[in-house]
Structure formats: structure tokens, C-alpha cells
Design a protein around this motif. Structure first.
Motif, short mmCIF file in Angstrom:
data_model
loop_
_atom_site.label_atom_id
_atom_site.label_comp_id
_atom_site.label_asym_id
_atom_site.label_seq_id
_atom_site.Cartn_x
_atom_site.Cartn_y
_atom_site.Cartn_z
N ARG A 221 0.85 -1.18 0.00
CA ARG A 221 0.00 0.00 0.00
C ARG A 221 0.88 1.24 0.00
N GLU A 222 0.31 2.34 -0.37
CA GLU A 222 1.05 3.59 -0.40
C GLU A 222 1.55 3.91 1.01
N GLY A 223 2.85 4.20 1.12
CA GLY A 223 3.42 4.53 2.42
C GLY A 223 4.01 3.34 3.15
N SER A 224 3.81 2.11 2.62
CA SER A 224 4.36 0.94 3.28
C SER A 224 5.82 0.76 2.89
N MET A 225 6.53 -0.13 3.60
CA MET A 225 7.94 -0.39 3.33
C MET A 225 8.15 -0.80 1.88
N SER A 226 7.21 -1.58 1.34
CA SER A 226 7.39 -2.09 -0.02
C SER A 226 7.29 -0.99 -1.07
N SER A 227 6.65 0.15 -0.72
CA SER A 227 6.50 1.21 -1.71
C SER A 227 7.62 2.22 -1.65
N VAL A 228 8.46 2.15 -0.61
CA VAL A 228 9.58 3.08 -0.48
C VAL A 228 10.77 2.53 -1.25
N THR A 229 11.29 3.29 -2.19
CA THR A 229 12.36 2.77 -3.03
C THR A 229 13.72 3.40 -2.73
N PHE A 230 13.78 4.34 -1.78
CA PHE A 230 15.11 4.86 -1.44
C PHE A 230 15.24 5.16 0.05
N LYS A 231 16.25 4.57 0.64
CA LYS A 231 16.78 4.95 1.94
C LYS A 231 18.27 4.69 1.84
N GLU A 232 19.05 5.50 2.55
CA GLU A 232 20.50 5.35 2.43
C GLU A 232 20.97 3.96 2.84
N SER A 233 20.30 3.36 3.82
CA SER A 233 20.71 2.04 4.30
C SER A 233 20.39 0.93 3.32
N TYR A 234 19.49 1.21 2.33
CA TYR A 234 19.08 0.16 1.40
C TYR A 234 20.21 -0.27 0.47
N LEU A 235 21.13 0.62 0.18
CA LEU A 235 22.23 0.28 -0.74
C LEU A 235 22.99 -0.94 -0.24
N GLN A 236 23.43 -0.90 1.02
CA GLN A 236 24.20 -2.01 1.56
C GLN A 236 23.37 -3.28 1.68
N SER A 237 22.07 -3.13 1.98
CA SER A 237 21.21 -4.31 2.06
C SER A 237 21.10 -5.01 0.71
N ARG A 238 20.93 -4.22 -0.34
CA ARG A 238 20.75 -4.81 -1.66
C ARG A 238 22.03 -5.49 -2.16
N VAL A 239 23.19 -4.88 -1.92
CA VAL A 239 24.42 -5.52 -2.37
C VAL A 239 24.77 -6.70 -1.47
N ARG A 240 24.31 -6.65 -0.21
CA ARG A 240 24.57 -7.78 0.70
C ARG A 240 23.88 -9.05 0.21
N ALA A 241 22.72 -8.90 -0.39
CA ALA A 241 22.02 -10.07 -0.92
C ALA A 241 22.85 -10.74 -2.00
N PHE A 242 23.48 -9.93 -2.86
CA PHE A 242 24.35 -10.51 -3.88
C PHE A 242 25.55 -11.20 -3.24
N GLU A 243 26.11 -10.59 -2.20
CA GLU A 243 27.27 -11.18 -1.53
C GLU A 243 26.91 -12.53 -0.91
N TRP A 244 25.72 -12.62 -0.32
CA TRP A 244 25.26 -13.92 0.20
C TRP A 244 25.23 -14.97 -0.91
N ALA A 245 24.66 -14.59 -2.05
CA ALA A 245 24.55 -15.54 -3.16
C ALA A 245 25.91 -15.94 -3.68
N GLU A 246 26.80 -14.97 -3.88
CA GLU A 246 28.12 -15.26 -4.43
C GLU A 246 28.92 -16.14 -3.48
N GLN A 247 28.81 -15.87 -2.19
CA GLN A 247 29.57 -16.62 -1.20
C GLN A 247 29.12 -18.07 -1.08
N ILE A 248 27.80 -18.28 -1.12
CA ILE A 248 27.25 -19.61 -0.82
C ILE A 248 26.93 -20.42 -2.07
#
Length: 347
Positions: A221-248
């Protein structure tokens, strides 16, 4: 609390969900499967969510409520895992809801096949501010059953393609397997933590069943976490997902790393787009954040080493690779303008 051993523990992280929490809990306590425990983890809510959790724990012996200082859904889910007693583990989010037969359907399958993992389809429900469902889209995976990890590995790319891998709320997991390998959510990731739970399990599961039935309702819904596409902390979270995949997954299924690299590029594009959704962001702030994205070593690695999967990602990978901020600005503005036009035409 009911001291009979439950067949499944359902963990629900709760943060400021008072408007939807009763709907979620009702959809669990009214399940056709009765032998479960529901663990509500209040993550430092500052609305009535904590009180609602306690009220349900007093009302139904299968429900327990625990409270913690705000630490994010990963920390809340990990807290639930520490006290879970069920043979299987399931998850739900406090603003979502379940079909009445969801867990009975999954548990019957798990007991019949002695499954390590059972996966079902889900609905994406777009809600208005009043809670009315404006649009409902079903995501249904292809039917599948495996007895060995090798068989699951052969099916794995289809699971990725069908958008049924990353989330945890459309799955149940054998708790003994989770505890034996001490699989937990990465609490350093404010978003995308499900990847840190599902990726380590991929090389470990043998008996996997996928049921082509949508049984979970994921609400956005509008205003929920899923509708927010930018926060400074999101950058590291998104690249961390790739690091998990590459590592494992590099040793288990290296061909799938390209998928996760493309997912990283896709998410970076959404972050750039998100910078232009809010008018209050200054030009200087946007420039600084885009520079952080294009300078990130994982973003550069994904752009340089893995072929883009579609035209959009080819454009983004080119812009990231060459650190071309002007192209990224044009991209974000163009995407948002196109969305506005589509919105007007729909009206």
C-alpha cells in the motif's frame, strides 16, 4: 500457552501494524490446521500493536507474545526462532493474511513426503489507504517435488524466474534443519533479509515440494515499506544479498550468480528512481547518493562481470559501469514521467 508440541511454529514480526494486525492473526487462528503455535514478536511498536499482541496471547493458548526494542524484522524473526517448538517453521507479516487452509495444505504435504521445505504460491494485493484491495495478482510456481538436493538444484532456476524464492512467508521449513546449521536472518540488513535465510538453505535441502496454489496474501500500500524505493541504508542491504549468493551459491550452482547480479542492478535502478520520487530531496543530495551507488564495488562487479538480462538492465549496467550520473538522472526522470502518464491514462 499450550504446552502440547505444535506441528508448526508461525512467527510474525510486528511493527506499527495495528490497522491490519487483527486481520493477520485471525487468518492464522482460524486455520483449518489447529495444532500450531503463533509467535507474535512486537518490534518496539509505538501504536497499539503491542497491546493487540498481548490481548491475543491472553485469548488463545496457541498464541504467545514477546516484546523487544525496535531492531527490525530480521531481529524479530530471530527472536521467534529462539523459542519456536514446532517441527516446522512458517512466517507471516503483520499486515498480510492467509487463506484458511494454507498451513494444513502445506503440513499434509510435508508429512506425506517428509519434506525439508514446502513452497506455495501467493497473491500480490495492492491496497488503497482504506484497506480495500485495488488489484490482486497471483504468483503461482510450477508444481515440483524432489527427493535429492540434485533434483532441487535442477529446478532452482525456475523458482528464481517465478519470483518464488526470496520471500519466507510462502514457505515452511523443517526446524531441525534450521537449527542443525544455525540458519538465521542477517540483522544488519534493513530490507531483503529473506535472502540471508533462504540462500544458505538452498544447498542443504533434499526433499522439496512446490505446490501450484496461491495461499498467502502479500499486501502493499502507499506509504508501506514495499512502496519506499530509497533509503540510504538500502544500498548495503541490496548488495549484501548478492554477496550472500556469491559466497554460498558459487560452489553449489555458479550459473545462478548471474541472476543475483542482475537482481542487484535492477534494485540499484530502483534506488536511483526512488531519489526522484520525493520533491524534498535536493539536487546535491541526489548527486551524492548516486555517486555512492555507482562507486560501490559490488555494483561495479555486477555491471562488469555479468551480462544484463534485459534492455533495462543493459542500460543501467552501462550507466553504472561508466559511472555516468547524467544517464542515471535521465533514466529516473524518464521512468517517473512514464508512470505519471500511465496513471493519467488509466484514470
Amino acid at each position: 500457552m499450550n504446552h502440547e508440541e505444535p506441528i508448526i511454529s508461525i512467527i510474525v514480526p510486528v511493527y506499527n501494524a495495528e490497522q491490519y494486525l487483527n486481520r493477520c492473526v485471525l487468518s492464522v487462528v482460524n486455520q483449518t490446521l489447529e495444532n500450531f503455535e503463533l509467535i507474535l514478536v512486537d518490534d518496539g511498536s509505538n501504536d497499539r500493536s503491542a497491546q493487540i499482541c498481548d490481548e491475543w496471547a491472553e485469548k488463545d493458548g496457541r498464541v504467545s507474545a514477546i516484546h523487544q526494542a525496535n531492531g527490525g524484522s530480521a531481529k524479530a524473526r530471530n527472536a521467534g526462532l529462539r523459542i519456536a517448538r514446532g517441527q516446522y517453521i512458517g512466517f507471516a507479516d503483520g499486515d498480510d493474511w492467509l487463506e484458511p487452509n494454507m498451513f494444513q495444505t502445506m503440513i499434509e504435504c510435508a508429512c506425506k513426503h517428509d519434506s525439508d521445505l514446502v513452497i506455495v504460491g501467493h497473491y500480490d494485493d495492492l491496497q488503497g489507504l482504506d484497506g480495500e484491495v485495488l488489484k490482486e495478482t497471483s504468483r503461482v510456481p510450477q508444481s515440483f517435488s524432489s527427493e535429492t538436493n540434485g533434483e532441487y538444484k535442477a529446478y532452482f532456476p525456475k523458482l528464481l524466474k517465478e519470483s518464488c524464492f526470496f520471500q519466507v512467508w510462502d514457505k515452511i521449513y523443517r526446524r531441525e534443519l534450521i537449527e542443525r546449521h544455525h540458519v538465521r536472518f542477517d540483522e544488519s540488513m534493513p530490507v531483503g533479509q529473506d535472502a540471508s535465510f533462504n540462500i544458505p538453505l538452498a544447498p542443504l535441502v533434499d526433499r522439496v515440494d512446490v505446490l501450484p496454489i496461491p495461499l498467502y496474501h502479500y499486501s502493499s500500500r502507499e506509504g508501506s515499506m514495499s512502496s519506499v524505493t530509497f533509503k540510504e541504508s538500502y544500498l548495503q542491504s541490496r548488495v549484501r544479498a548478492f554477496e550472500w549468493a556469491e559466497q554460498i551459491l558459487s560452489d553449489w550452482y555458479p550459473q545462478t550468480i548471474r541472476f543475483f547480479a542482475n537482481e542487484c542492478i535492477d534494485q540499484m535502478g530502483k534506488l536511483v528512481e526512488g531519489l526522484y520520487k520525493k520533491q524534498e530531496y535536493t539536487r546535491a543530495y541526489r548527486d551524492v547518493q548516486i555517486k555512492k551507488i555507482v562507486s560501490n564495488k559490488i555494483v561495479q562487479k555486477c555491471a562488469h562481470m555479468y551480462p544484463p538480462s534485459n534492455l533495462r538492465n543493459r542500460f543501467l549496467a552501462f550507466a553504472f559501469k561508466h559511472r555516468n550520473i547524467i544517464l542515471l538522472k535521465l533514466y529516473a526522470r524518464g521512468i517517473l514521467s512514464a508512470k505519471k502518464v500511465r496513471h493519467v491514462l488509466k484514470k
